[in-house]
Design a protein around this motif. Sequence first.
Motif, PDB file in Angstrom:
ATOM      1  N   PHE A 119     -27.524  46.894  32.210  1.00 44.54           N
ATOM      2  CA  PHE A 119     -28.235  46.383  31.044  1.00 44.54           C
ATOM      3  C   PHE A 119     -29.162  45.257  31.493  1.00 44.54           C
ATOM      4  CE2 PHE A 119     -24.080  47.859  29.712  1.00 44.54           C
ATOM      5  CZ  PHE A 119     -24.351  48.611  28.582  1.00 44.54           C
ATOM      6  N   THR A 120     -30.321  45.172  30.870  1.00 46.99           N
ATOM      7  CA  THR A 120     -31.138  43.981  31.076  1.00 46.99           C
ATOM      8  C   THR A 120     -30.426  42.794  30.434  1.00 46.99           C
ATOM      9  OG1 THR A 120     -32.381  44.365  29.035  1.00 46.99           O
ATOM     10  CG2 THR A 120     -33.271  45.324  31.067  1.00 46.99           C
ATOM     11  N   SER A 121     -30.787  41.593  30.836  1.00 48.60           N
ATOM     12  CA  SER A 121     -30.089  40.402  30.336  1.00 48.60           C
ATOM     13  C   SER A 121     -30.166  40.303  28.812  1.00 48.60           C
ATOM     14  CB  SER A 121     -30.695  39.147  30.971  1.00 48.60           C
ATOM     15  OG  SER A 121     -30.488  39.131  32.352  1.00 48.60           O
ATOM     16  N   ILE A 122     -31.349  40.528  28.261  1.00 49.67           N
ATOM     17  CA  ILE A 122     -31.511  40.389  26.808  1.00 49.67           C
ATOM     18  C   ILE A 122     -30.736  41.478  26.084  1.00 49.67           C
ATOM     19  CG2 ILE A 122     -33.667  41.707  26.828  1.00 49.67           C
ATOM     20  CD1 ILE A 122     -32.726  38.800  24.448  1.00 49.67           C
ATOM     21  N   LEU A 123     -30.733  42.708  26.633  1.00 43.71           N
ATOM     22  CA  LEU A 123     -29.998  43.798  25.984  1.00 43.71           C
ATOM     23  C   LEU A 123     -28.500  43.556  26.049  1.00 43.71           C
ATOM     24  CD1 LEU A 123     -30.038  46.509  24.577  1.00 43.71           C
ATOM     25  CD2 LEU A 123     -30.123  47.627  26.819  1.00 43.71           C
ATOM     26  N   LEU A 124     -28.020  43.057  27.189  1.00 43.06           N
ATOM     27  CA  LEU A 124     -26.603  42.747  27.311  1.00 43.06           C
ATOM     28  C   LEU A 124     -26.204  41.649  26.336  1.00 43.06           C
ATOM     29  CD1 LEU A 124     -23.888  43.072  28.752  1.00 43.06           C
ATOM     30  CD2 LEU A 124     -24.708  41.479  30.502  1.00 43.06           C
ATOM     31  N   ALA A 125     -27.029  40.616  26.243  1.00 40.50           N
ATOM     32  CA  ALA A 125     -26.731  39.518  25.312  1.00 40.50           C
ATOM     33  C   ALA A 125     -26.764  39.999  23.868  1.00 40.50           C
ATOM     34  CB  ALA A 125     -27.740  38.383  25.520  1.00 40.50           C
ATOM     35  N   LEU A 126     -27.736  40.832  23.524  1.00 36.72           N
ATOM     36  CA  LEU A 126     -27.819  41.372  22.165  1.00 36.72           C
ATOM     37  C   LEU A 126     -26.579  42.196  21.833  1.00 36.72           C
ATOM     38  CD1 LEU A 126     -31.561  42.501  21.966  1.00 36.72           C
ATOM     39  CD2 LEU A 126     -30.458  40.788  20.523  1.00 36.72           C
ATOM     40  N   THR A 127     -26.139  43.013  22.783  1.00 36.96           N
ATOM     41  CA  THR A 127     -24.958  43.844  22.560  1.00 36.96           C
ATOM     42  C   THR A 127     -23.716  42.990  22.348  1.00 36.96           C
ATOM     43  OG1 THR A 127     -25.900  45.586  23.961  1.00 36.96           O
ATOM     44  CG2 THR A 127     -23.536  45.687  23.532  1.00 36.96           C
ATOM     45  N   LEU A 128     -23.557  41.969  23.183  1.00 34.19           N
ATOM     46  CA  LEU A 128     -22.376  41.110  23.072  1.00 34.19           C
ATOM     47  C   LEU A 128     -22.375  40.322  21.772  1.00 34.19           C
ATOM     48  CD1 LEU A 128     -22.257  39.844  26.759  1.00 34.19           C
ATOM     49  CD2 LEU A 128     -20.601  41.345  25.645  1.00 34.19           C
ATOM     50  N   VAL A 129     -23.543  39.819  21.356  1.00 31.00           N
ATOM     51  CA  VAL A 129     -23.616  39.078  20.097  1.00 31.00           C
ATOM     52  C   VAL A 129     -23.322  40.001  18.922  1.00 31.00           C
ATOM     53  CG1 VAL A 129     -25.194  37.889  18.522  1.00 31.00           C
ATOM     54  CG2 VAL A 129     -25.155  37.276  20.939  1.00 31.00           C
ATOM     55  N   ALA A 130     -23.816  41.243  19.006  1.00 26.74           N
ATOM     56  CA  ALA A 130     -23.544  42.205  17.938  1.00 26.74           C
ATOM     57  C   ALA A 130     -22.054  42.498  17.826  1.00 26.74           C
ATOM     58  CB  ALA A 130     -24.322  43.496  18.194  1.00 26.74           C
ATOM     59  N   VAL A 131     -21.355  42.520  18.960  1.00 29.62           N
ATOM     60  CA  VAL A 131     -19.919  42.798  18.960  1.00 29.62           C
ATOM     61  C   VAL A 131     -19.122  41.563  18.545  1.00 29.62           C
ATOM     62  CG1 VAL A 131     -17.943  43.391  20.418  1.00 29.62           C
ATOM     63  CG2 VAL A 131     -20.104  44.630  20.676  1.00 29.62           C
ATOM     64  N   LEU A 132     -19.471  40.412  19.101  1.00 27.75           N
ATOM     65  CA  LEU A 132     -18.700  39.191  18.874  1.00 27.75           C
ATOM     66  C   LEU A 132     -19.029  38.515  17.553  1.00 27.75           C
ATOM     67  CD1 LEU A 132     -18.978  37.655  22.474  1.00 27.75           C
ATOM     68  CD2 LEU A 132     -17.028  38.884  21.497  1.00 27.75           C
ATOM     69  N   GLY A 133     -20.257  38.706  17.077  1.00 27.63           N
ATOM     70  CA  GLY A 133     -20.702  38.013  15.873  1.00 27.63           C
ATOM     71  C   GLY A 133     -21.669  36.897  16.214  1.00 27.63           C
ATOM     72  N   VAL A 134     -22.438  36.484  15.224  1.00 28.53           N
ATOM     73  CA  VAL A 134     -23.473  35.473  15.430  1.00 28.53           C
ATOM     74  C   VAL A 134     -22.898  34.077  15.221  1.00 28.53           C
ATOM     75  CG1 VAL A 134     -25.715  34.619  14.664  1.00 28.53           C
ATOM     76  CG2 VAL A 134     -25.269  37.083  14.705  1.00 28.53           C
ATOM     77  N   SER A 135     -22.874  33.291  16.279  1.00 27.23           N
ATOM     78  CA  SER A 135     -22.449  31.894  16.220  1.00 27.23           C
ATOM     79  C   SER A 135     -22.868  31.219  17.511  1.00 27.23           C
ATOM     80  CB  SER A 135     -20.930  31.770  16.029  1.00 27.23           C
ATOM     81  OG  SER A 135     -20.246  32.186  17.187  1.00 27.23           O
ATOM     82  N   LEU A 136     -22.843  29.889  17.529  1.00 30.14           N
ATOM     83  CA  LEU A 136     -23.215  29.151  18.729  1.00 30.14           C
ATOM     84  C   LEU A 136     -22.290  29.497  19.892  1.00 30.14           C
ATOM     85  CD1 LEU A 136     -24.777  26.982  20.287  1.00 30.14           C
ATOM     86  CD2 LEU A 136     -23.290  25.253  19.232  1.00 30.14           C
ATOM     87  N   GLN A 137     -20.981  29.546  19.615  1.00 34.18           N
ATOM     88  CA  GLN A 137     -20.026  29.848  20.675  1.00 34.18           C
ATOM     89  C   GLN A 137     -20.269  31.231  21.274  1.00 34.18           C
ATOM     90  OE1 GLN A 137     -19.354  28.751  17.667  1.00 34.18           O
ATOM     91  NE2 GLN A 137     -18.051  26.926  17.782  1.00 34.18           N
ATOM     92  N   ASN A 138     -20.534  32.204  20.414  1.00 31.61           N
ATOM     93  CA  ASN A 138     -20.739  33.572  20.896  1.00 31.61           C
ATOM     94  C   ASN A 138     -22.062  33.716  21.636  1.00 31.61           C
ATOM     95  OD1 ASN A 138     -18.296  34.341  19.817  1.00 31.61           O
ATOM     96  ND2 ASN A 138     -19.166  35.157  17.929  1.00 31.61           N
ATOM     97  N   VAL A 139     -23.068  32.947  21.248  1.00 28.77           N
ATOM     98  CA  VAL A 139     -24.333  32.955  21.991  1.00 28.77           C
ATOM     99  C   VAL A 139     -24.102  32.430  23.401  1.00 28.77           C
ATOM    100  CG1 VAL A 139     -26.613  31.887  22.164  1.00 28.77           C
ATOM    101  CG2 VAL A 139     -25.831  32.793  19.977  1.00 28.77           C
ATOM    102  N   ILE A 140     -23.340  31.343  23.529  1.00 33.96           N
ATOM    103  CA  ILE A 140     -23.039  30.781  24.850  1.00 33.96           C
ATOM    104  C   ILE A 140     -22.287  31.801  25.695  1.00 33.96           C
ATOM    105  CG2 ILE A 140     -21.740  29.005  26.074  1.00 33.96           C
ATOM    106  CD1 ILE A 140     -22.316  27.130  23.718  1.00 33.96           C
ATOM    107  N   ILE A 141     -21.293  32.461  25.100  1.00 36.19           N
ATOM    108  CA  ILE A 141     -20.508  33.459  25.836  1.00 36.19           C
ATOM    109  C   ILE A 141     -21.397  34.623  26.264  1.00 36.19           C
ATOM    110  CG2 ILE A 141     -18.658  35.163  25.616  1.00 36.19           C
ATOM    111  CD1 ILE A 141     -17.245  33.169  23.741  1.00 36.19           C
TER     112      ILE A 141
END
Length: 281
Positions: A119-141
């Motif tokens: 995955f590209t970095s942005i796609l991986l981050a988008l996927t993880l945020v979609a799974v984890l939910g939108v929050s500051l902690q999840n963005v950092i993770i």
Amino acid sequence: MRAWQRFRHHPPALVGLGIIVTFLVLAFAAPLISPYDPNAQDLSVAIQGPSGSHWLGTDQLGRDIATRLMYGTRISLLIGVLAVAIGLVVGVPLGVVAGYYGGWADMAVSRFADMLFAFTSILLALTLVAVLGVSLQNVIIAVGISVIPVIVRLVRSSVLSLREEPFVEAARALGAGDLRIIVRHVFRNALTPVLVHATLSIGVSILLAAGLGFLGLGVQSPTAEWGTMLGEGRQFIFSAPHLTAFPGIAIFLAILAFNLLGDGLRDALDPRMSTTERPAG
């Protein structure tokens, strides 16, 4: 001390360090510098340009942009630093194990890194945020996980070259255990590229977090964050360009600063890589 002397004579790195220090001062001194609440709304002064009372103007809700940028610096730098810290805490041990022991450990770690690299970095981050939910902690993770595969590859390649060095063989012949060799001989000599890359990665992480904020999947309003401010101002890009211009400039300066600092650290810690000593072409 020699590294510091080389760093002092690297003007671009000093510029980068100066920008970062300025951002830190603005972030921590924001309550003393600005009389405004970053989240206080005043629709009577909405979408005003820079003025004496509002140095960088106001946004669509009448909030002072300069104040929000200063408070947003805290969030953006926090995301960048913590995301890289996650990448280091996870990626460095995995890279060391893969590079030093090889075999099945190397194969398992390498396949894990390859999976993340798919995955590209942005796609991986988008996927993880979609799974984890939108929050500051999840963005950092999410941003931190996107940093891991690069750290793993970097550390692995460094350790692979170092484990065959004569000083490692000598330590092994003297009866030193694997842990002692890794900590005292291998990792210490692999630390320079890790530090340099970590510095550069902070800027990349800030950009990635800003991208998530711009898409509405990062830090949520009313919390001030550069990417979120950029996303909120895009609908006014022609009528009030200052809403997007100033957050964009802040993101640009932060990335530039960490790139300059990383380049200076590379030249200071490894003089063989100095720009003045590199062959032309």
